[in-house]
Write a protein that holds these residues in place. Sequence first.
Motif, PDB file in Angstrom:
ATOM      1  N   ARG A 362       0.836  -1.201   0.000  1.00 40.65           N
ATOM      2  CA  ARG A 362       0.000   0.000   0.000  1.00 40.65           C
ATOM      3  C   ARG A 362       0.868   1.247   0.000  1.00 40.65           C
ATOM      4  O   ARG A 362       1.965   1.267   0.538  1.00 40.65           O
ATOM      5  N   ARG A 380      -5.021 -13.350  -0.191  1.00 45.08           N
ATOM      6  CA  ARG A 380      -6.381 -13.296   0.345  1.00 45.08           C
ATOM      7  C   ARG A 380      -6.678 -14.517   1.204  1.00 45.08           C
ATOM      8  O   ARG A 380      -7.336 -14.408   2.252  1.00 45.08           O
ATOM      9  N   ALA A 387      -7.965 -13.889   9.896  1.00 44.85           N
ATOM     10  CA  ALA A 387      -9.230 -13.424  10.485  1.00 44.85           C
ATOM     11  C   ALA A 387      -9.778 -14.428  11.482  1.00 44.85           C
ATOM     12  O   ALA A 387     -10.447 -14.043  12.452  1.00 44.85           O
ATOM     13  N   THR A 406       1.256  -1.547   7.971  1.00 41.46           N
ATOM     14  CA  THR A 406      -0.063  -1.637   7.363  1.00 41.46           C
ATOM     15  C   THR A 406      -0.959  -2.504   8.232  1.00 41.46           C
ATOM     16  O   THR A 406      -0.532  -3.562   8.715  1.00 41.46           O
ATOM     17  N   VAL A 407      -2.184  -2.073   8.439  1.00 36.31           N
ATOM     18  CA  VAL A 407      -3.206  -2.878   9.102  1.00 36.31           C
ATOM     19  C   VAL A 407      -4.394  -2.973   8.146  1.00 36.31           C
ATOM     20  O   VAL A 407      -4.936  -1.946   7.731  1.00 36.31           O
ATOM     21  N   LEU A 408      -4.769  -4.181   7.781  1.00 33.67           N
ATOM     22  CA  LEU A 408      -5.825  -4.402   6.801  1.00 33.67           C
ATOM     23  C   LEU A 408      -7.135  -4.745   7.486  1.00 33.67           C
ATOM     24  O   LEU A 408      -7.140  -5.434   8.517  1.00 33.67           O
ATOM     25  N   PRO A 409      -8.267  -4.302   6.944  1.00 43.21           N
ATOM     26  CA  PRO A 409      -9.560  -4.530   7.598  1.00 43.21           C
ATOM     27  C   PRO A 409      -9.931  -6.001   7.697  1.00 43.21           C
ATOM     28  O   PRO A 409     -10.710  -6.380   8.576  1.00 43.21           O
ATOM     29  N   GLN A 410      -9.387  -6.842   6.817  1.00 35.43           N
ATOM     30  CA  GLN A 410      -9.714  -8.266   6.885  1.00 35.43           C
ATOM     31  C   GLN A 410      -9.167  -8.912   8.157  1.00 35.43           C
ATOM     32  O   GLN A 410      -9.712  -9.917   8.625  1.00 35.43           O
ATOM     33  N   PRO A 412      -7.705  -6.976  11.379  1.00 32.94           N
ATOM     34  CA  PRO A 412      -7.218  -5.761  12.046  1.00 32.94           C
ATOM     35  C   PRO A 412      -6.340  -6.024  13.259  1.00 32.94           C
ATOM     36  O   PRO A 412      -5.684  -5.100  13.752  1.00 32.94           O
ATOM     37  N   HIS A 413      -6.289  -7.251  13.751  1.00 32.57           N
ATOM     38  CA  HIS A 413      -5.440  -7.570  14.901  1.00 32.57           C
ATOM     39  C   HIS A 413      -4.012  -7.907  14.486  1.00 32.57           C
ATOM     40  O   HIS A 413      -3.167  -8.167  15.353  1.00 32.57           O
ATOM     41  N   THR A 415      -0.517  -6.710  12.586  1.00 35.16           N
ATOM     42  CA  THR A 415       0.310  -5.668  12.001  1.00 35.16           C
ATOM     43  C   THR A 415       1.136  -6.261  10.868  1.00 35.16           C
ATOM     44  O   THR A 415       1.851  -7.246  11.066  1.00 35.16           O
TER      45      THR A 415
END
Length: 515
Positions: A362, A380, A387, A406-410, A412-413, A415
């Motif tokens: 990103r 993915r 998740a 970066t922290v991705l919404p899929q 979020p816990h 890093t």
Amino acid sequence: MRCCFSSPLAALSALPAPGEFLRSGALLAPALLRAAAGALHVPARKSHPRHPDTLAAVHLELVTLTEDRAVITWYTGVPGTDDGLGHMLPAVTEGEIVYGTHPAHLNRTAAEDRPTAHHHVELTGLEPGQTYYYQARSRGRTAAPTQLHLVRGNAVGTNRYGFGSSGGPYSFTTPQPPPGRHLLSIALCNDLHLGETTAGLVAGVPLLRGVAQEPGLAPYPEIMSRALVEEARRRGADLLLAAGDISAGGAPRDLAEAKRILDGFGTHGQDYFVVRGNHDRPGRDSEGDSFRQGFLGGQGPAYFSHDLGGLRILGLDTYEKQGNGADAGGLGAEQLSWFRARLKEHRDQPTVVFGHHPLAVRDSLFPVAGGQRLNRRQARSILDAYADAPGVFLHHAGHTHRNKRTVLPQAPHVTMQEVSAVKDYPGGFCMLRIHSGGYALNHYKTSSGPAREWGERSRGLAGGLWPHHALGRSVGDRNSMTPHDLSGIGHVRAQATQLPGPRQGPETAGISVMP
């Protein structure tokens, strides 16, 4: 020798999305034109001016920021000189930081113990959550910051105080420490490139000159790798994880030299662990898979699980794939199945994952194509597994040669931490400090004299755009603290042995743990 960061710039020829290509192209074009002009005419080295007080202080950077210390670097050069790379010749002089909790009252001083042109000052005894103001000074001149305007970045502070001034003061606020008691510290590094002779050579862009070491000096990958081992030990690392591109091309002699250097940290499979990068790919001749021969004795796969007092470490071979596939990453079907099964069977176990290729790239200055990351479908799949595995808290990757959090919404816990290369600017590693209630990530430049000199010389990579990419857009991209329940990890006193391959369980071996 072609540099690994042919990946991001080679993306110019890898047909990324049109919008991404146009955006990055607009930024890259001036640098490429400057590089082309420089390739046709290399300026002669100029002598020092006669006046002894002629000096410029530049490239100020807040490199490291923890709850109680900060590391600040800058360079002093002689204006009007050129080393042939568009860089001032060094001006050796004293350096100091003046700082305090009010911009008009800089009442504390930290100074270096000897004159140098490559200044590296560490402030200690800082208070958590406190805002400090500082100036870097050499021979009475204040240092100007590294400009990161192309990425809207900030190299010198956690806020924009002092921006637009001739030399500050600038400002930062120290974070809170990770909650709970300290358990262990792990040095995260990547892209050592043993055997490389010129940094920054880019496939498909012949006029973009690379940077070579000064004649008569030791090879820069060896200088930087030895400095890594020394600095990681000095900073208190209990374990070291090297995420690929250990060599420049997978040559047995380079991998053997890399192992000799890393053995200075300890024993492979006990004190340090390595995984393969695209530059460590198997050779096309009778040399075979030199990486597996050199580090694994030719036995088992190049991915593994390792249990350290309740902390699980999963090492991925992100270049285990069908076909040559250029620099892009990929996992074999057996490895991916093994990895997902491991996460599923111990969902809540505190886990660090490391592999060479990032899952996602990103906010890159350069156009992003498949060569910079793991196979998109597999990435993915891994994120979906994260998740459902709340114990995973960190995924460390290299390959991009930059510091980026970066922290991705899929998931979020988790890093996602990209770490800049060991081999050139900014040149160093990231220290992961694990506490029972959270963890901190802090970037350190290697600080030996030869490492500082090469780090400064190599900042001119990519037509001068390298700091915009490699340092990190913000202090938070290379220094962060995250609360996370890690109380299931014991206080580690000694390291475990490696548990390679998919057929062994996660049992603890060779560990001494304090409850």
